[in-house]
Design a protein around this motif. Structure first.
Motif, PDB file in Angstrom:
ATOM      1  N   HIS A 112      10.568  -2.299  -2.009  1.00 53.36           N
ATOM      2  CA  HIS A 112      10.177  -2.366  -3.416  1.00 53.36           C
ATOM      3  C   HIS A 112       9.413  -3.678  -3.903  1.00 53.36           C
ATOM      4  CE1 HIS A 112      14.049  -4.257  -3.328  1.00 53.36           C
ATOM      5  NE2 HIS A 112      13.765  -4.959  -4.456  1.00 53.36           N
ATOM      6  N   ILE A 113       9.700  -4.585  -2.741  1.00 55.36           N
ATOM      7  CA  ILE A 113       8.976  -6.145  -3.252  1.00 55.36           C
ATOM      8  C   ILE A 113       7.540  -5.995  -2.535  1.00 55.36           C
ATOM      9  CG2 ILE A 113       9.101  -8.324  -2.537  1.00 55.36           C
ATOM     10  CD1 ILE A 113      11.845  -8.103  -2.379  1.00 55.36           C
ATOM     11  N   LYS A 114       6.586  -6.382  -3.341  1.00 57.61           N
ATOM     12  CA  LYS A 114       5.217  -6.467  -3.245  1.00 57.61           C
ATOM     13  C   LYS A 114       4.879  -7.876  -3.762  1.00 57.61           C
ATOM     14  CE  LYS A 114       2.720  -2.350  -2.499  1.00 57.61           C
ATOM     15  NZ  LYS A 114       1.854  -1.445  -2.886  1.00 57.61           N
ATOM     16  N   PRO A 115       4.149  -8.528  -2.940  1.00 56.02           N
ATOM     17  CA  PRO A 115       3.495  -9.877  -3.699  1.00 56.02           C
ATOM     18  C   PRO A 115       2.269  -9.914  -4.644  1.00 56.02           C
ATOM     19  CG  PRO A 115       2.172  -9.522  -1.539  1.00 56.02           C
ATOM     20  CD  PRO A 115       3.478  -8.396  -1.762  1.00 56.02           C
TER      21      PRO A 115
ATOM     22  N   ALA B  22      -3.561  -8.976   0.739  1.00 53.37           N
ATOM     23  CA  ALA B  22      -4.494  -9.225   2.033  1.00 53.37           C
ATOM     24  C   ALA B  22      -3.375  -9.633   3.182  1.00 53.37           C
ATOM     25  CB  ALA B  22      -5.716  -9.714   1.872  1.00 53.37           C
ATOM     26  N   THR B  23      -2.922 -10.630   2.909  1.00 54.47           N
ATOM     27  CA  THR B  23      -2.053 -11.485   4.224  1.00 54.47           C
ATOM     28  C   THR B  23      -0.935 -10.608   4.169  1.00 54.47           C
ATOM     29  OG1 THR B  23      -2.925 -13.590   3.198  1.00 54.47           O
ATOM     30  CG2 THR B  23      -0.852 -13.546   4.644  1.00 54.47           C
ATOM     31  N   TYR B  24      -0.352  -9.889   3.198  1.00 55.23           N
ATOM     32  CA  TYR B  24       0.797  -9.016   3.218  1.00 55.23           C
ATOM     33  C   TYR B  24       0.393  -7.917   4.009  1.00 55.23           C
ATOM     34  CZ  TYR B  24       4.715  -5.913   1.671  1.00 55.23           C
ATOM     35  OH  TYR B  24       5.701  -5.113   1.575  1.00 55.23           O
TER      36      TYR B  24
ATOM     37  N   ILE C  92     -13.437  -7.604   4.845  1.00 56.34           N
ATOM     38  CA  ILE C  92     -12.094  -7.329   5.184  1.00 56.34           C
ATOM     39  C   ILE C  92     -11.183  -7.876   4.384  1.00 56.34           C
ATOM     40  CG2 ILE C  92     -10.506  -8.378   7.156  1.00 56.34           C
ATOM     41  CD1 ILE C  92     -13.092  -8.385   8.965  1.00 56.34           C
ATOM     42  N   PHE C  93     -11.272  -9.136   3.416  1.00 54.24           N
ATOM     43  CA  PHE C  93     -10.286  -9.280   2.824  1.00 54.24           C
ATOM     44  C   PHE C  93     -10.143  -8.522   1.493  1.00 54.24           C
ATOM     45  CE2 PHE C  93      -9.248 -11.626  -1.398  1.00 54.24           C
ATOM     46  CZ  PHE C  93      -7.920 -12.263  -0.779  1.00 54.24           C
ATOM     47  N   ILE C  94     -11.274  -7.905   0.777  1.00 56.25           N
ATOM     48  CA  ILE C  94     -11.211  -6.956  -0.092  1.00 56.25           C
ATOM     49  C   ILE C  94     -10.467  -5.688   0.551  1.00 56.25           C
ATOM     50  CG2 ILE C  94     -12.625  -5.653  -1.465  1.00 56.25           C
ATOM     51  CD1 ILE C  94     -14.523  -8.016  -1.997  1.00 56.25           C
ATOM     52  N   GLY C  95     -10.896  -5.050   1.548  1.00 56.67           N
ATOM     53  CA  GLY C  95     -10.246  -4.028   2.022  1.00 56.67           C
ATOM     54  C   GLY C  95      -8.818  -4.058   2.310  1.00 56.67           C
ATOM     55  N   LEU C  96      -8.332  -5.176   2.911  1.00 60.86           N
ATOM     56  CA  LEU C  96      -6.950  -5.341   3.183  1.00 60.86           C
ATOM     57  C   LEU C  96      -6.165  -5.513   1.684  1.00 60.86           C
ATOM     58  CD1 LEU C  96      -6.636  -7.815   6.158  1.00 60.86           C
ATOM     59  CD2 LEU C  96      -5.865  -5.599   6.188  1.00 60.86           C
ATOM     60  N   THR C  97      -6.643  -6.266   0.776  1.00 61.92           N
ATOM     61  CA  THR C  97      -6.154  -6.221  -0.641  1.00 61.92           C
ATOM     62  C   THR C  97      -5.909  -4.829  -1.375  1.00 61.92           C
ATOM     63  OG1 THR C  97      -7.073  -8.753  -0.781  1.00 61.92           O
ATOM     64  CG2 THR C  97      -6.462  -7.262  -2.845  1.00 61.92           C
ATOM     65  N   ILE C  98      -6.932  -4.236  -1.123  1.00 57.65           N
ATOM     66  CA  ILE C  98      -6.854  -2.857  -1.820  1.00 57.65           C
ATOM     67  C   ILE C  98      -6.094  -1.993  -1.104  1.00 57.65           C
ATOM     68  CG2 ILE C  98      -8.341  -0.607  -2.298  1.00 57.65           C
ATOM     69  CD1 ILE C  98     -10.633  -2.316  -2.865  1.00 57.65           C
ATOM     70  N   TRP C  99      -6.139  -1.873   0.177  1.00 60.85           N
ATOM     71  CA  TRP C  99      -5.133  -1.290   1.049  1.00 60.85           C
ATOM     72  C   TRP C  99      -3.533  -1.809   0.806  1.00 60.85           C
ATOM     73  CZ3 TRP C  99      -4.988  -1.294   7.125  1.00 60.85           C
ATOM     74  CH2 TRP C  99      -4.378  -0.322   7.737  1.00 60.85           C
ATOM     75  N   GLY C 100      -3.427  -2.972   0.634  1.00 62.07           N
ATOM     76  CA  GLY C 100      -2.006  -3.397   0.388  1.00 62.07           C
ATOM     77  C   GLY C 100      -1.473  -3.118  -1.040  1.00 62.07           C
ATOM     78  N   TYR C 101      -2.364  -2.965  -1.781  1.00 67.53           N
ATOM     79  CA  TYR C 101      -2.155  -2.545  -3.203  1.00 67.53           C
ATOM     80  C   TYR C 101      -1.699  -0.767  -3.311  1.00 67.53           C
ATOM     81  CZ  TYR C 101      -2.496  -1.557  -8.235  1.00 67.53           C
ATOM     82  OH  TYR C 101      -2.180  -1.177  -9.454  1.00 67.53           O
ATOM     83  N   TYR C 102      -2.214  -0.094  -2.416  1.00 64.68           N
ATOM     84  CA  TYR C 102      -1.844   1.175  -2.540  1.00 64.68           C
ATOM     85  C   TYR C 102      -1.024   1.396  -1.437  1.00 64.68           C
ATOM     86  CZ  TYR C 102      -5.327   2.038  -6.072  1.00 64.68           C
ATOM     87  OH  TYR C 102      -6.042   1.886  -7.068  1.00 64.68           O
ATOM     88  N   SER C 103      -0.555   0.755  -0.653  1.00 66.36           N
ATOM     89  CA  SER C 103       0.407   1.136   0.298  1.00 66.36           C
ATOM     90  C   SER C 103       1.806   0.856   0.007  1.00 66.36           C
ATOM     91  CB  SER C 103       0.117   0.192   1.829  1.00 66.36           C
ATOM     92  OG  SER C 103       0.534  -0.949   1.691  1.00 66.36           O
TER      93      SER C 103
END
Length: 141
Positions: free
Chosen positions: A57-60, A66-68, A130-141
């Protein structure tokens, strides 16, 4: 005592010691209340923290997503050994940052036009995507 222009006596209250003493009493009263509450109603303790296990349940915040996500991707490399996910997850963003810092020394053209600097433009666009893709992927994962 001082006398005002209408002949009434005024009592002057100096900042020190009158106001300071009042504030000190208020501060000590609040500290006493907080210590009493902390003593008789302590915070509940949960399970012991494990630095290698992040609860689901924890997200940064968005700027660390992106780093997460990179750390979560590095966990999939466990077939390389137990050290690989941790090392790649930690050193990967550091190597990317080092590449960004070294890039101006690699691409040393004097020309400022972006079309004449293909290495810098391609690297900047690739890292941005890559940064934007990882950020969006991290938001929805």
């Amino acid at each position: 005592m001082a006398v005002d222009n209408r002949g009434h006596k005024e009592i002057k209250h100096l900042f020190f010691p009158h106001h300071v003493i009042k504030q000190l009493i208020q501060i000590l009263l609040i500290i006493f209340i907080l210590v009493t509450l902390a003593t008789f109603l302590p915070a509940s303790l949960e399970s012991k923290a494990d630095p290698f296990t992040t609860p689901e349940h924890i997200k940064p915040e968005w700027y660390f997503l992106a780093t997460y996500q990179w750390l979560k991707l590095a966990e999939k490399l466990s077939f390389m050994g137990t050290w690989a996910p941790k090392a790649i997850g930690v050193f990967g963003p550091g190597i990317a940052l080092l590449f960004i810092l070294v890039l101006p020394f690699i691409d040393r053209y004097r020309e400022r036009h972006p079309l004449r600097r293909p290495i810098s433009v391609a690297a900047g666009i690739a890292l941005g995507i890559i940064f934007i893709g990882l950020t969006i992927w991290g938001y929805y994962s």
